[in-house]
Write a protein that holds these residues in place. Structure first.
Motif, short mmCIF file in Angstrom:
data_model
loop_
_atom_site.label_atom_id
_atom_site.label_comp_id
_atom_site.label_asym_id
_atom_site.label_seq_id
_atom_site.Cartn_x
_atom_site.Cartn_y
_atom_site.Cartn_z
N ALA A 82 21.14 -4.40 -13.67
CA ALA A 82 20.96 -4.89 -15.04
C ALA A 82 19.74 -4.29 -15.71
O ALA A 82 19.61 -4.38 -16.94
N GLY A 83 18.84 -3.72 -14.93
CA GLY A 83 17.57 -3.23 -15.48
C GLY A 83 16.69 -4.37 -15.94
O GLY A 83 15.99 -4.26 -16.95
N ALA A 84 16.72 -5.47 -15.18
CA ALA A 84 16.00 -6.69 -15.58
C ALA A 84 14.92 -7.05 -14.57
O ALA A 84 15.04 -6.77 -13.38
N LEU A 85 13.88 -7.70 -15.06
CA LEU A 85 12.82 -8.21 -14.19
C LEU A 85 13.20 -9.58 -13.66
O LEU A 85 13.86 -10.37 -14.34
N ALA A 86 12.74 -9.88 -12.44
CA ALA A 86 13.06 -11.16 -11.83
C ALA A 86 12.58 -12.33 -12.66
O ALA A 86 13.27 -13.35 -12.80
N GLU A 87 11.38 -12.21 -13.23
CA GLU A 87 10.81 -13.33 -13.98
C GLU A 87 11.54 -13.61 -15.29
O GLU A 87 11.32 -14.66 -15.90
N ARG A 88 12.41 -12.72 -15.70
CA ARG A 88 13.21 -12.93 -16.91
C ARG A 88 14.67 -13.22 -16.59
O ARG A 88 15.53 -13.15 -17.46
N SER A 89 14.94 -13.55 -15.33
CA SER A 89 16.34 -13.67 -14.91
C SER A 89 16.61 -14.99 -14.21
O SER A 89 15.70 -15.66 -13.74
N VAL A 90 17.89 -15.35 -14.16
CA VAL A 90 18.34 -16.60 -13.56
C VAL A 90 19.54 -16.29 -12.65
O VAL A 90 20.39 -15.47 -13.00
N PHE A 91 19.58 -16.95 -11.50
CA PHE A 91 20.70 -16.79 -10.58
C PHE A 91 21.42 -18.12 -10.45
O PHE A 91 20.80 -19.15 -10.17
N VAL A 92 22.74 -18.10 -10.63
CA VAL A 92 23.56 -19.30 -10.55
C VAL A 92 24.45 -19.19 -9.31
O VAL A 92 25.17 -18.21 -9.14
N GLY A 93 24.40 -20.22 -8.45
CA GLY A 93 25.21 -20.21 -7.24
C GLY A 93 25.54 -21.60 -6.78
O GLY A 93 25.06 -22.60 -7.35
N ASP A 94 26.33 -21.70 -5.70
CA ASP A 94 26.82 -23.00 -5.25
C ASP A 94 26.42 -23.35 -3.83
O ASP A 94 26.75 -24.44 -3.36
N THR A 95 25.72 -22.47 -3.12
CA THR A 95 25.37 -22.74 -1.73
C THR A 95 23.87 -22.65 -1.52
O THR A 95 23.13 -22.08 -2.34
N VAL A 96 23.42 -23.19 -0.40
CA VAL A 96 22.00 -23.06 -0.05
C VAL A 96 21.64 -21.60 0.18
O VAL A 96 20.51 -21.19 -0.08
N TRP A 97 22.62 -20.80 0.64
CA TRP A 97 22.35 -19.37 0.85
C TRP A 97 22.06 -18.69 -0.48
O TRP A 97 21.18 -17.81 -0.55
N ASP A 98 22.78 -19.08 -1.54
CA ASP A 98 22.51 -18.54 -2.87
C ASP A 98 21.10 -18.90 -3.33
O ASP A 98 20.35 -18.06 -3.82
N MET A 99 20.75 -20.17 -3.19
CA MET A 99 19.45 -20.63 -3.67
C MET A 99 18.31 -19.95 -2.91
O MET A 99 17.31 -19.55 -3.51
N ARG A 100 18.47 -19.79 -1.62
CA ARG A 100 17.42 -19.14 -0.83
C ARG A 100 17.29 -17.67 -1.21
O ARG A 100 16.18 -17.13 -1.31
N ALA A 101 18.42 -17.01 -1.44
CA ALA A 101 18.39 -15.60 -1.84
C ALA A 101 17.70 -15.45 -3.20
O ALA A 101 16.86 -14.57 -3.39
N GLY A 102 18.06 -16.32 -4.15
CA GLY A 102 17.46 -16.25 -5.47
C GLY A 102 15.98 -16.52 -5.44
O GLY A 102 15.17 -15.84 -6.09
N ARG A 103 15.58 -17.53 -4.67
CA ARG A 103 14.16 -17.88 -4.57
C ARG A 103 13.37 -16.71 -3.98
O ARG A 103 12.29 -16.38 -4.46
#
Length: 218
Positions: A153-174
């Motif tokens: 996306a050419g985006a910085l992490a601090e300007r982005s949001v990750f949407v998911g449904d599992t703890v694996w998603d949340m841990r990856a995003g964090r």
């Protein structure tokens, strides 16, 4: 500057988690492994090899991993022509695109499976890119899938949001440094998603769309 709305797919945009539970359970059963369905459910969201390792442990016969993965793929592939998108999955992505977000998918799916999922979502015109399991060495909960999505996306992490449904998603995003939003439609409890890093939790894509103005994606 570009801001990315990164989405997991299975259980987040398409109602497939319980199909994965059933087909993984059957693949394991056929190979002689008795694994409770609730344990399989908690492992959904991991890549194929990681899921098998999580369920069977490090002492398993690792030569069997590919056979189990192939069996699951064959069983799950029977549903490719009728995978159901979750309510308002497509409209949510279209709304975010119209609001100036770059929409990117980050999923362990690839090939024909990913194509089937994208057909179900029916929003290819607003999906800028997809980070699939073919593109990374480590899947979730490692941050690499989300980081690769941000690169696309050419985006910085601090300007982005990750949407998911599992703890694996949340841990990856964090671990990738993005804000995390959880949805309950994959069957994982709210408390588990919050503990894993979700800043906000919604019922499903429709719930997030209805509350968009007050969400991290506002």
């Amino acid at each position: 500057m570009t801001r990315a709305a990164v989405f997991d797919v299975d259980g987040t945009l398409v109602d497939t988690n319980h199909l994965h539970v059933t087909t993984w359970w059957e693949a394991l059963r056929q190979a002689g492994h008795r694994v409770p369905m609730h344990a399989v459910h908690r492992a959904v969201g991991l890549g194929s090899e990681d899921l098998v390792a999580h369920l069977l442990g490090d002492e398993r016969d690792k030569d069997e991993d590919d056979r189990l993965g192939a069996a699951h793929k064959a069983l799950y592939g029977q549903y490719f022509d009728r995978l159901p998108a979750l309510k308002d999955a497509g409209p949510l992505l279209r709304r975010l695109h119209s609001d100036g977000w770059t929409v990117v998918l980050a999923t362990s799916a690839s090939g024909a499976e990913l194509s089937a999922l994208r057909r179900a979502i029916d929003a290819d015109d607003v999906i800028a890119a997809t980070a699939s399991s073919d593109d990374v060495e480590e899947g979730k909960p490692a941050p690499e899938p989300v980081e690769h999505a941000l690169e696309l996306a050419g985006a910085l992490a601090e300007r982005s949001v990750f949407v998911g449904d599992t703890v694996w998603d949340m841990r990856a995003g964090r671990r990738a440094g993005v804000r995390c939003v959880g949805v309950l439609c994959g069957g994982i409890p709210r408390a588990d998603l919050v503990e894993a890093g979700a800043e906000a939790v919604y019922a499903d894509p429709a719930g997030l769309l209805a509350s968009l103005a007050d969400s991290p994606l506002a």
